[in-house]
Design a protein around this motif. Structure first.
Motif, PDB file in Angstrom:
ATOM      1  N   VAL A 144       2.443   0.903  14.381  1.00 37.25           N
ATOM      2  CA  VAL A 144       2.051   1.935  13.428  1.00 37.25           C
ATOM      3  C   VAL A 144       1.653   1.297  12.107  1.00 37.25           C
ATOM      4  O   VAL A 144       0.659   1.628  11.489  1.00 37.25           O
ATOM      5  CB  VAL A 144       3.209   2.940  13.229  1.00 37.25           C
ATOM      6  N   ARG A 145       2.457   0.336  11.670  1.00 35.38           N
ATOM      7  CA  ARG A 145       2.168  -0.302  10.399  1.00 35.38           C
ATOM      8  C   ARG A 145       0.841  -1.054  10.453  1.00 35.38           C
ATOM      9  O   ARG A 145       0.073  -1.073   9.522  1.00 35.38           O
ATOM     10  CB  ARG A 145       3.321  -1.245  10.039  1.00 35.38           C
ATOM     11  N   ARG A 146       0.550  -1.673  11.582  1.00 38.87           N
ATOM     12  CA  ARG A 146      -0.705  -2.410  11.714  1.00 38.87           C
ATOM     13  C   ARG A 146      -1.901  -1.465  11.627  1.00 38.87           C
ATOM     14  O   ARG A 146      -2.935  -1.789  11.093  1.00 38.87           O
ATOM     15  CB  ARG A 146      -0.737  -3.170  13.038  1.00 38.87           C
ATOM     16  N   GLN A 147      -1.759  -0.283  12.188  1.00 40.62           N
ATOM     17  CA  GLN A 147      -2.858   0.662  12.146  1.00 40.62           C
ATOM     18  C   GLN A 147      -3.152   1.112  10.719  1.00 40.62           C
ATOM     19  O   GLN A 147      -4.269   1.483  10.400  1.00 40.62           O
ATOM     20  CB  GLN A 147      -2.524   1.875  13.018  1.00 40.62           C
TER      21      GLN A 147
ATOM     22  N   GLU B 292      11.027  -4.747   4.048  1.00 44.57           N
ATOM     23  CA  GLU B 292      11.766  -3.497   3.842  1.00 44.57           C
ATOM     24  C   GLU B 292      10.962  -2.272   4.263  1.00 44.57           C
ATOM     25  O   GLU B 292      11.532  -1.296   4.754  1.00 44.57           O
ATOM     26  CB  GLU B 292      12.149  -3.355   2.366  1.00 44.57           C
ATOM     27  N   GLY B 293       9.646  -2.310   4.054  1.00 43.77           N
ATOM     28  CA  GLY B 293       8.892  -1.104   4.360  1.00 43.77           C
ATOM     29  C   GLY B 293       7.398  -1.283   4.459  1.00 43.77           C
ATOM     30  O   GLY B 293       6.650  -0.307   4.353  1.00 43.77           O
ATOM     31  N   GLY B 294       6.950  -2.503   4.624  1.00 44.06           N
ATOM     32  CA  GLY B 294       5.540  -2.752   4.836  1.00 44.06           C
ATOM     33  C   GLY B 294       4.697  -2.578   3.585  1.00 44.06           C
ATOM     34  O   GLY B 294       5.190  -2.562   2.457  1.00 44.06           O
ATOM     35  N   VAL B 295       3.403  -2.409   3.792  1.00 44.30           N
ATOM     36  CA  VAL B 295       2.453  -2.342   2.685  1.00 44.30           C
ATOM     37  C   VAL B 295       2.727  -1.136   1.793  1.00 44.30           C
ATOM     38  O   VAL B 295       2.600  -1.212   0.568  1.00 44.30           O
ATOM     39  CB  VAL B 295       1.013  -2.301   3.230  1.00 44.30           C
TER      40      VAL B 295
END
Length: 679
Positions: free
Chosen positions: A9-12, A306-309
């Motif tokens: 999900v984060r990569r998308q 902790e929470g990505g971008v």
């Protein structure tokens, strides 16, 4: 590590990658680094596959392990460069090979051996850099074009996507030459390197991401409109400790119009490893990583993990709003920390404009900053900077009418592990603050948060060991506590660095007439404290107990401290400032005093009462410099300001427990306690 689904999900949302060079034999480091890179949400990893290292003894075995190990976990971009000296026209790895086709043959070999682990393959790195490609022996790049062009053509024939390595600094004339020579026509992507703000050499040539990538697109469009533009290296060195700026630069690079972005790099270079010939002592080369060389996360890595971008953007967006020209703000260094945020809240409640100067290094403190902004809005002025960076903090003090200095490295254990870092923050950082105040020329009062550790381990005091505590043999000390006339006796690197800072603050009052005073604090506890095993032990014990976890105690637990609620500490700081005109140049002890003197064992018993259950406790060796007994004699502060500790330790402990339950444990324990009370 996060599960694969959340990573996808984060990569998308916004893909990015890291660059990390692995040297032969670094199996253990690779195993340690790779999970953290994945935990950051990175989609890509760029690493080098050195032709020279591959043909060296043990090289083939190393890459047989490395490429599959990494390629199975993440989208891998191998960069194939460095000529084996025995095959080089110059006898060096930067020289063109004698047989130019041998490079394509090696690429072909790599595709056959490892091709199932990647789709793209980068051909050479920084070809206009003498240390990577010696263009003195190929001034018109004919050899380079023949070598790389042939390898790229063959890679495409085999179904792979070649990437042309990016020049650093960017050279549009070189790129156009690659187009005219046919190289751009046989690649699928072209690399670009940019380190704005790090290298002095870029200051005169850097025109911004948009301008340079626009130049690239214009040139590539003439020769191969389908080719992508990749930022194969973007980075920012934290050699001046400006980690928040590194985080901002990462976001900036991620949002530029490029098809991929690789951040250089994940890890700092160890200080004993030469980066490039002639550049050993340039500190900028050693601090480009998102984590330190010993794998301690900087702000960039911590926020990504902790929470990505999105987490990174939320924190980096905390920028200082404009302060009106007629405003005279109060500066609180370390203002997102425990005591600093409580003091800032008190000042803001009274209508002050407050500059919060903080590097957000400690996990959780950005929550305190967000809390202050939510409560007080535009009167909170965050300045995300590090006191170790004098140039980065000077502007914050320009119009200050008062300064409360809390920013510090606060753990004895950390100081023992990294005494240089401890000194840079506590001693040098304090000197930077004092110099910034002096340079501003407004004679702003400075109040410094010192520590009882400046009195040393107090080993000379005779002690009586009771069932649950130590007490002094001296009845006066037992009744009154340790006073300011106690000789200073710095112990542990932490005690030394804070002691040096303590004395510098007092001396600036004498030498420069800057109103300045010191509060030597005992154990402060209360809301907004994110206690750890190394610092903030009262909150740490409560957090562990409320979470149902075991507690580890260093020593016997009979050591005694005079714990003080943060509300009382804030009152002391403000009273000292109010009386600064006659108290400048003085140091005062600040603690709960004899009425709040408790042993660690006593606190544990009260915590068990608050938690409603026994707490598993273990005991370990004493820590260096740990005092058997410290209770502050606060009569000097009381006599000069009228201050007194007003919150008893049991009441204060319950207050902290209630805050933790409401803010950290979602109120579940509070509901459980109510059910038990009504049963």
């Amino acid at each position: 590590m996060r599960n694969a689904g959340s990573r996808q999900v984060r990569r998308q949302e916004r893909p990015f990658g890291f660059v990390e060079w692995f040297r032969p034999g670094e199996h253990q480091r690779t195993e340690a680094v790779l999970p953290d890179i994945l935990a950051s949400g990175a989609s890509y990893l760029r690493t080098h596959l050195s032709w020279a290292e591959y043909l060296a003894p043990g090289g083939e075995e190393w890459f047989d392990w490395l490429i599959p190990r990494v390629g199975k976990e993440i989208d891998l971009l191998p960069c194939i460069h460095y000529t084996p000296p025995s095959l080089s026209r110059t006898g060096k790895s930067s020289g063109p090979p004698v047989d130019l086709k041998s490079y394509a043959d090696f690429v072909d070999h790599i595709l056959t051996r490892y091709g199932r682990y990647f789709r793209y393959i980068e051909l050479w790195n920084e070809p206009n850099n003498l240390l990577d490609w010696d263009w003195r022996h190929d001034s018109d790049f004919l050899l380079f074009c023949e070598m790389v062009g042939g390898a790229a053509y063959w890679a495409k024939q085999r179904g792979y996507k070649p990437v042309l390595g990016g020049p650093c600094p960017f050279d549009p004339y070189w790129l156009n030459l690659m187009g005219a020579r046919g190289v751009l026509g046989v690649v699928d992507a072209v690399g670009f390197h940019g380190f704005p703000g790090t290298w002095d050499s870029e200051e005169a040539t850097w025109g911004g991401w948009d301008m340079h990538l626009g130049e690239m697109r214009g040139i590539i469009g003439r020769y191969n409109p389908d080719a992508e533009i990749w930022i194969t290296e973007a980075g920012y060195s934290t050699w001046r400790s400006d980690e928040i700026e590194q985080a901002r630069r990462f976001i900036k690079a991620l949002n530029v119009p490029a098809d991929r972005m690789y951040w250089y790099s994940w890890c700092d270079v160890p200080p004993d490893v030469p980066v490039q010939e002639g550049l050993w002592f340039d500190p900028r080369h050693y601090h480009l990583g998102a984590v330190t060389h010993d794998n301690k996360p900087k702000l960039l890595a911590r926020l990504l993990m902790e929470g990505g971008v999105n987490r990174l953007q939320d924190v980096a967006a905390l920028a200082a709003p404009h302060i009106a020209s007629d405003a005279a703000p109060v500066v609180v260094t370390g203002g997102s920390g425990f005591v600093g945020s409580n003091l800032a809240d008190s000042l803001l409640n009274d209508g002050e404009d407050v500059i919060i100067l903080d590097n957000l290094e400690r996990p959780g403190v950005d929550q305190n900053l967000s809390w202050l902004i939510e409560r007080h809005g535009a009167r909170v002025h965050p300045v995300l900077a590090d006191v170790r960076d004098l140039m980065g903090i000077e502007a914050a003090f320009k119009d200050a009418k008062a300064v409360y200095h809390f920013a510090a490295q606060t753990a004895v254990t950390t100081s023992i592990a990294d005494p240089l870092g401890d000194f840079e923050t506590n001693a040098r950082g304090t000197l930077n603050v004092l110099e910034a105040v002096r340079k501003a020329g407004r004679q702003a009062p400075v109040i410094f948060a010192s520590t009882n550790k400046v009195y040393g381990a107090l080993d000379d005091l005779g002690m009586v060991e009771l069932d649950d505590r130590f007490i002094p043999e001296d009845e006066f000390l037992r009744a009154q506590g340790i006073a300011e006339d106690r000789p200073l006796d710095f112990c542990t690197p932490y005690g030394c660095s804070k002691g040096v800072a303590d004395q510098y603050v007092l001396d600036y009052a004498k030498s420069y007439g800057i109103p300045a005073a010191v509060l030597r604090m005992s154990c402060i506890y209360g809301p907004r404290q994110f206690g750890t095993e190394d610092q903030g032990w009262v909150a740490h014990f409560l957090i562990r107990a409320l979470g149902g976890d075991a507690i580890s105690v260093y020593g016997s637990g009979k050591q005694v401290r005079d714990i003080l609620h943060v509300d009382d500490a804030v009152a002391a700081y403000r009273l000292l400032h109010a009386n600064m005109g006659r108290l400048s140049g003085l140091a005062f002890n600040l603690g709960g005093g004899p009425h709040n003197a408790v042993s660690v064992l006593s606190v544990l018993r009260e915590i068990e009462h608050l938690a409603g259950r026994p707490v598993e406790t273990s005991f370990g060796p004493w820590r260096a410099g740990d005092q058997f007994y410290f209770v502050a004699n606060t009569r000097k502060l009381q006599g000069e300001t009228g201050w007194m500790a007003g919150i008893g330790w049991k009441k204060g402990l319950r207050h902290l427990a209630e805050w933790l339950i409401a803010n950290r444990f979602g109120g579940q324990q509070r509901r459980s306690e109510k059910r038990k009370a009504s049963a």
